[in-house]
Structures are given as structure tokens and as C-alpha cells.
Enzyme design. Structure first.
Site, mmCIF file in Angstrom:
data_model
loop_
_atom_site.group_PDB
_atom_site.id
_atom_site.type_symbol
_atom_site.label_atom_id
_atom_site.label_comp_id
_atom_site.label_asym_id
_atom_site.label_seq_id
_atom_site.Cartn_x
_atom_site.Cartn_y
_atom_site.Cartn_z
ATOM 1 N N ARG A 251 0.865 -1.181 0.000
ATOM 2 C CA ARG A 251 0.000 0.000 0.000
ATOM 3 C C ARG A 251 0.899 1.227 0.000
ATOM 4 O O ARG A 251 1.917 1.261 0.694
ATOM 5 C CB ARG A 251 -0.920 0.037 1.238
ATOM 6 C CG ARG A 251 -2.116 -0.904 1.170
ATOM 7 C CD ARG A 251 -3.140 -0.486 0.110
ATOM 8 N NE ARG A 251 -4.286 -1.387 0.065
ATOM 9 C CZ ARG A 251 -4.394 -2.445 -0.726
ATOM 10 N NH1 ARG A 251 -3.423 -2.752 -1.560
ATOM 11 N NH2 ARG A 251 -5.482 -3.197 -0.707
ATOM 12 N N ASP A 275 4.261 -0.219 -7.067
ATOM 13 C CA ASP A 275 3.007 -0.555 -7.763
ATOM 14 C C ASP A 275 1.850 0.189 -7.104
ATOM 15 O O ASP A 275 0.722 0.131 -7.572
ATOM 16 C CB ASP A 275 2.783 -2.074 -7.691
ATOM 17 C CG ASP A 275 1.537 -2.512 -8.436
ATOM 18 O OD1 ASP A 275 1.410 -2.152 -9.629
ATOM 19 O OD2 ASP A 275 0.675 -3.189 -7.837
ATOM 20 N N GLU A 280 -2.771 7.473 -4.792
ATOM 21 C CA GLU A 280 -3.052 6.843 -6.082
ATOM 22 C C GLU A 280 -4.502 6.966 -6.527
ATOM 23 O O GLU A 280 -4.802 6.890 -7.719
ATOM 24 C CB GLU A 280 -2.639 5.361 -6.059
ATOM 25 C CG GLU A 280 -3.498 4.475 -5.177
ATOM 26 C CD GLU A 280 -3.080 3.012 -5.252
ATOM 27 O OE1 GLU A 280 -1.874 2.729 -5.208
ATOM 28 O OE2 GLU A 280 -3.980 2.156 -5.351
ATOM 29 N N HIS A 312 -0.829 -0.175 -9.794
ATOM 30 C CA HIS A 312 -1.563 -1.142 -8.965
ATOM 31 C C HIS A 312 -2.021 -2.350 -9.790
ATOM 32 O O HIS A 312 -3.203 -2.677 -9.840
ATOM 33 C CB HIS A 312 -2.762 -0.476 -8.276
ATOM 34 C CG HIS A 312 -3.107 -1.130 -6.972
ATOM 35 N ND1 HIS A 312 -3.374 -0.420 -5.828
ATOM 36 C CD2 HIS A 312 -3.200 -2.440 -6.626
ATOM 37 C CE1 HIS A 312 -3.640 -1.265 -4.843
ATOM 38 N NE2 HIS A 312 -3.542 -2.504 -5.308
HETATM 39 P P1 NAI Z 1 -1.290 -11.178 5.055
HETATM 40 O O1 NAI Z 1 -2.265 -10.706 6.063
HETATM 41 O O2 NAI Z 1 -1.258 -12.623 4.671
HETATM 42 O O3 NAI Z 1 0.192 -10.777 5.517
HETATM 43 C C1 NAI Z 1 0.523 -9.517 6.019
HETATM 44 C C2 NAI Z 1 1.650 -9.729 7.027
HETATM 45 O O4 NAI Z 1 2.127 -8.442 7.437
HETATM 46 C C3 NAI Z 1 1.172 -10.462 8.295
HETATM 47 O O5 NAI Z 1 2.007 -11.575 8.540
HETATM 48 C C4 NAI Z 1 1.289 -9.395 9.379
HETATM 49 O O6 NAI Z 1 1.617 -9.937 10.655
HETATM 50 C C5 NAI Z 1 2.419 -8.542 8.814
HETATM 51 N N1 NAI Z 1 2.575 -7.249 9.468
HETATM 52 C C6 NAI Z 1 1.625 -6.502 10.090
HETATM 53 N N2 NAI Z 1 2.206 -5.391 10.604
HETATM 54 C C7 NAI Z 1 3.534 -5.450 10.301
HETATM 55 C C8 NAI Z 1 4.655 -4.610 10.559
HETATM 56 N N3 NAI Z 1 4.527 -3.478 11.260
HETATM 57 N N4 NAI Z 1 5.874 -4.993 10.096
HETATM 58 C C9 NAI Z 1 6.023 -6.139 9.403
HETATM 59 N N5 NAI Z 1 4.987 -6.986 9.138
HETATM 60 C C10 NAI Z 1 3.769 -6.624 9.561
HETATM 61 O O7 NAI Z 1 -1.510 -10.257 3.777
HETATM 62 P P2 NAI Z 1 -1.073 -10.566 2.273
HETATM 63 O O8 NAI Z 1 -2.133 -11.334 1.582
HETATM 64 O O9 NAI Z 1 0.314 -11.081 2.259
HETATM 65 O O10 NAI Z 1 -1.108 -9.083 1.664
HETATM 66 C C11 NAI Z 1 -0.212 -8.077 2.102
HETATM 67 C C12 NAI Z 1 -0.647 -6.741 1.556
HETATM 68 O O11 NAI Z 1 -0.455 -6.723 0.149
HETATM 69 C C13 NAI Z 1 -2.152 -6.431 1.731
HETATM 70 O O12 NAI Z 1 -2.427 -5.872 2.994
HETATM 71 C C14 NAI Z 1 -2.417 -5.454 0.623
HETATM 72 O O13 NAI Z 1 -2.252 -4.144 1.132
HETATM 73 C C15 NAI Z 1 -1.319 -5.733 -0.398
HETATM 74 N N6 NAI Z 1 -1.842 -6.225 -1.679
HETATM 75 C C16 NAI Z 1 -1.488 -5.568 -2.827
HETATM 76 C C17 NAI Z 1 -1.944 -6.004 -4.053
HETATM 77 C C18 NAI Z 1 -1.555 -5.320 -5.344
HETATM 78 O O14 NAI Z 1 -2.155 -5.600 -6.375
HETATM 79 N N7 NAI Z 1 -0.590 -4.430 -5.361
HETATM 80 C C19 NAI Z 1 -2.844 -7.168 -4.155
HETATM 81 C C20 NAI Z 1 -3.107 -7.821 -2.895
HETATM 82 C C21 NAI Z 1 -2.625 -7.347 -1.710
#
Ligand code: NAI
Length: 345
Positions: A251, A275, A280, A312
Site C-alpha cells: 500500500r 506498484d 493513487e 496497482h
Molecule cells: P497477510 O495478512 O497474509 O500478511 C501480512 C503480514 O504483514 C502479516 O504476517 C502481518 O503480521 C504482517 N505485518 C503486520 N504489521 C507489520 C509490521 N509493522 N511490520 C512487518 N509486518 C507486519 O496479507 P497478504 O495477503 O500477504 O497481503 C499483504 C498486503 O499486500 C495487503 O495488505 C495489501 O495491502 C497488499 N496487496 C497488494 C496487491 C496489489 O495488487 N498491489 C494485491 C493484494 C494485496
């Protein structure tokens, strides 16, 4: 006189969903999946290109649910307007829900469901694509060769094998990225408040400061929360190696863009691949090539030769769109039937 949304739905015996911020591919995928797998559920899908805002909630009149994407505004005033329009469900066709005021939704009795995972590999693969492109400058080489320029000067990269990759956020996507980077022969460091045993198969957990200090390449995969807002600001950047490559497919607001620009000017950042971008919603997902970029920070960012920006698109594969459509409509089915919906937020 028009009846209320609930009456309308009941009268029809069908469930009406108004989609906001749609593109032609949303219509294509959702319509096909609805026809193939949800034909007996009686969902009427209505597609609008408008972004959800207080003003555009009028489009949701008569709807049981709205379906929104990453840059739709689902703040308290919007929720209030949706509630007044009779909407009972907000379906997020994405994983992140930082754009939703969950307290307001709960208070309004509006259920919010999301798609927690859709091809996390697709996002991780895009993050690595950006890293490879930026490092080996294939985007510049492509243009040069098309113009008959075969000079290599200016295309120098570095070998990833043997270097240190820092993965911030080792959830679903972070783990996929870690596996790929490990496959390149990189030493992988991770930081996350929660340990993921899958990550520990390919990487080592360290404190965030150590990750910043030791990594040659840093890729961000944590969600946007109050804690992660501007996680990469002056303090973190100061700790990083000179010339570090930073990739953000998570994000935009994880990175303080103005500080990133300073770090690009000083050479602290050797490359920045994004991305996602803090502001955005005013730019992405639309063709603005006939106009100008009103955002001066973005415009400055795009002048650096070592900055690579995509709009994105990390999630954008056929497999992911298939899953997004299927899980979104499955969420709706569960809520309409009063069954357990595992993806409520
Ligand atoms: P997820 O929930 O499986 O993993 C997120 C991880 O980040 C968790 O393990 C959590 O404990 C960790 N986390 C939370 N706070 C943190 C911190 N301060 N420092 C380090 N780690 C921390 O989520 P997933 O599926 O891996 O997605 C991650 C992010 O990717 C989403 O929140 C979304 O914003 C973004 N995303 C972007 C897309 C795109 O098209 N560019 C598409 C899908 C998701």
C-alpha cells in the site's frame, strides 16, 4: 413511489449488487463467474465506473450490497449514506480493508467481507518482476534496441545471487516473495510481529532495524495500518545501506514519498519500484494520457531514471481475477443464506 431497497429485493426475490470503480475486465470476469457458478442464487450485478464516495452512494439505491475496490471511499459518512439507501453488505473485491471504517460499518449493521487471498503468487511475482526490471533495466534496453541502439552504457545492474533481501511482512504474499528470492540464491531476512513457519523454511527473522541495515533489496508486504503508516520514512531510510533497492507492492502509504524522493536524490535509494502510491486514488486505473499529472510529488517521482512505477497491477492475472470473482460472490451467497462467512472483517 419507489420502495425501500429491502422491499425491492424482497419483491424481486433477487439480490442486487452495485459494483463501484469497475473496469471492463471486472464486468467480464464477474459476469462469467456469476453465470457459471451462481446462476441459482439470483444475483443481479450492476456495474458502475464511478468511485464510491458520499455523492455516488445514490447509485446504490435499491441495492442489497455494494462491491468495492481498493480506492473506493468506505468512510463513516459513506456508510451512513449506504445504510440510508438500504445496503446491508459491503463486498470488498480485494484483500486490504484500510479504506473501510469498520466501526462505522458495525454500528450501522453492515457486514463487510473481503477476499483475503487471491493468487498471492501473482503479487509476489510482480514485485520480483519490478525488481528485475529496475535492476537490469530491461525497460530501457527494450527501447534502445528498437531504435537500433545497442550500447550497454547506463544498463549496468548487480547480481542478485549472494545478496541480502529483506521481506517486511511475511504473510501470504511475503512468503511467496521470500521463496522466489531464496530461489535466486539470496539470503532472505524477514520482519513481522508474527512468525510464519513457512517463511522460516527459506529465511531468518530479524528485528526491523537489522533488516533495514543489512538488506541490499527490501520488499514490502505488510498491510497498511496505523502502525505501518510511513513505516519507510526518514528514520528507516537513514538506517538502510547506500544504494538499497526498495520495492512496494503493498500500500502506498507504507512509504513516505517525500522522504523517498530525498533518498533518491542523495543516492541512499539506488532504486525504487512501486506498484502503489500514497495518493493513487486520484490517478490510477484510468487513462490520463491526454491530460496532465496534477500531483507534483508523483510527477517528480516519475522523472528519476531509477524509479519504476506500475499502476496497482500486481494482482492482475486471469487466475487472480477468477478467484476474486468467485470468493466475492461466495461471500455474498453465505451472507444471503445466513450461513457462516469466513471472510468477514
Ligand atoms: P497477510 O495478512 O497474509 O500478511 C501480512 C503480514 O504483514 C502479516 O504476517 C502481518 O503480521 C504482517 N505485518 C503486520 N504489521 C507489520 C509490521 N509493522 N511490520 C512487518 N509486518 C507486519 O496479507 P497478504 O495477503 O500477504 O497481503 C499483504 C498486503 O499486500 C495487503 O495488505 C495489501 O495491502 C497488499 N496487496 C497488494 C496487491 C496489489 O495488487 N498491489 C494485491 C493484494 C494485496
Amino acid at each position: 413511489m419507489p420502495s425501500t431497497a429491502q422491499d425491492t429485493a424482497t419483491d424481486r426475490g433477487r439480490t442486487r449488487v452495485v459494483f463501484f470503480s469497475t473496469q471492463p475486465y471486472d464486468r467480464r470476469f464477474f459476469t462469467r463467474i456469476n453465470d457459471e457458478r451462481f446462476v441459482d442464487d439470483g444475483f443481479d450485478l450492476v456495474f458502475s465506473r464511478d468511485r464510491l464516495t458520499v455523492e455516488s452512494t445514490a447509485l446504490a439505491a435499491g441495492a442489497d450490497a455494494v462491491c468495492v475496490f481498493v480506492n473506493d471511499d468506505v468512510s463513516a459518512p459513506v456508510i451512513e449514506a449506504l445504510r440510508a439507501a438500504g445496503v446491508r453488505t459491503v463486498l470488498l473485491r480485494c484483500a486490504g480493508f484500510n479504506n473501510v471504517d469498520l466501526d462505522a460499518a458495525r454500528a450501522a449493521g453492515i457486514a463487510v467481507a473481503r477476499v483475503p487471498a487471491y493468487s498471492p503468487e501473482a503479487v509476489a511475482e510482480h514485485a520480483v518482476t519490478m525488481l528485475l526490471t529496475l535492476n537490469r533495466k530491461t525497460h530501457r534496453a527494450y527501447n534502445r534496441v528498437r531504435e537500433g541502439n545497442f550500447a550497454l552504457d547506463g544498463l549496468l545492474g548487480f547480481t542478485l545471487h549472494g545478496k541480502v533481501a529483506g521481506v517486511v511482512g511475511t504473510g501470504r504474499i511475503g512468503v511467496c516473495a521470500a521463496r522466489i528470492l531464496h530461489g535466486f540464491g539470496m539470503q532472505v531476512l524477514g520482519s513481522d510481529p508474527y512468525r510464519n513457519p513457512e517463511f522460516e523454511k527459506v529465511g531468518t527473522y530479524v528485528e526491523p532495524d537489522e533488516l533495514f541495515e543489512r538488506s541490499d533489496v527490501i520488499t514490502l508486504h505488510s498491510p497498511l495500518t496505523a502502525d505501518t503508516y510511513h513505516l519507510i520514512g526518514k528514520q528507516a531510510l537513514d538506517k538502510m545501506k547506500d544504494g538499497v533497492f526498495l520495492v512496494n507492492t503493498s500500500r502506498g502509504a507504507l512509504v513516505d514519498t517525500k522522504q523517498a524522493i530525498k533518498a533518491l536524490k542523495s543516492g541512499k535509494l539506488g532504486g525504487l519500484a512501486i506498484d502503489v502510491y500514497e495518493q493513487e486514488e486520484a490517478l490510477f486505473f484510468h487513462d490520463r494520457s491526454h491530460s496532465f499529472i496534477p500531483d507534483d510529488v508523483f510527477a517528480r517521482l516519475s522523472t528519476f531514471p531509477n524509479v519504476l512505477i506500475t499502476g496497482h497491477q500486481a494482482f492482475f492475472t486471469g487466475e487472480a481475477l477468477d478467484q476474486i470473482s468467485d470468493v466475492t460472490l461466495s461471500n455474498l451467497r453465505a451472507l444471503v443464506r445466513g450461513e457462516d462467512c469466513p471472510h468477514l472483517v
